[in-house]
Motif scaffolding. Structure first.
Motif, short mmCIF file in Angstrom:
data_model
loop_
_atom_site.label_atom_id
_atom_site.label_comp_id
_atom_site.label_asym_id
_atom_site.label_seq_id
_atom_site.Cartn_x
_atom_site.Cartn_y
_atom_site.Cartn_z
N ARG A 56 0.84 -1.20 0.00
CA ARG A 56 0.00 0.00 0.00
C ARG A 56 0.88 1.25 0.00
N GLU A 57 1.98 1.23 0.76
CA GLU A 57 2.92 2.36 0.75
C GLU A 57 3.55 2.53 -0.63
N GLU A 66 -4.04 9.12 -3.10
CA GLU A 66 -5.46 8.83 -3.36
C GLU A 66 -5.65 7.37 -3.78
N SER A 69 -5.66 4.96 -0.72
CA SER A 69 -6.49 5.37 0.42
C SER A 69 -7.51 4.30 0.84
N ARG A 72 -8.67 1.82 5.21
CA ARG A 72 -8.15 2.67 6.29
C ARG A 72 -8.36 2.07 7.67
N LYS A 76 -6.86 -1.05 12.90
CA LYS A 76 -7.54 -0.32 13.96
C LYS A 76 -7.75 -1.27 15.14
N HIS A 122 -9.04 -5.02 -2.57
CA HIS A 122 -8.46 -3.67 -2.63
C HIS A 122 -7.30 -3.64 -3.62
#
Length: 168
Positions: A56-57, A66, A69, A72, A76, A122
């Motif tokens: 993702r980086e 964008e 993104s 997210r 968590k 994703h």
């Protein structure tokens, strides 16, 4: 369901996306019989999951923030102590949080990227929109980011979950 209608309940990755994790756990507690077990699993923090974070980086570095993104909520509540505290706040007892570690093996970054694009929606959506030049640039960036996980000629990229068990 009715109060106490289940002996046990499990939750796989739901707490990361829940707007109110404590309320979600209280609802699980409500439907589990007193003394019953609740087990939840969430992805540990991004720093413990380079299999996901590094690609993702790389997308952000090559294609812009964008395009990177997505997901997210990944990680968590991914600190074991924080995850345990949320369970206690929901009124659960005998709370134990454990890190579950494995490795996502791959011959190289291209293989890692292709697996992500096959198995994760994703990354699949990003991969489907790439030009060949963009794909090459992303894979090259992924390779640089995953180099620390090269062991004996192949990649062994950490994947880590937090398992929390508790009682009603």
């Amino acid at each position: 369901g009715p109060d106490g209608s289940f002996d046990a309940a499990t939750s796989r990755l739901v707490l990361m996306a829940a707007a109110a994790p404590v309320a979600t756990l209280r609802e699980l507690r409500r439907v589990v019989a007193p003394g019953g077990r609740i087990a939840t699993v969430i992805w540990a923090s991004l720093d413990r999951n380079p299999w996901f974070a590094a690609p993702r980086e790389a997308i952000a570095a090559v294609l812009g923030g964008e395009r990177a993104s997505f997901a997210r909520a990944f990680g968590k509540l991914g600190d074991p102590a924080e995850a345990a505290d949320v369970h206690r706040a929901a009124g659960l007892t005998n709370v134990e949080a454990t890190l579950l570690r494995e490795h996502a093996p791959a011959a190289d970054a291209a293989e890692h990227w292709e697996r992500l694009a096959r198995e994760n929606g994703h990354f699949r959506r990003v991969a489907e929109a790439l030009t060949e030049a963009e794909r090459e640039a992303v894979v090259a960036d992924v390779a640089a980011r995953l180099e620390p996980y090269r062991i004996a000629g192949s990649l062994q990229v950490p994947r880590t979950l937090v398992l929390v068990t508790a009682r009603h």
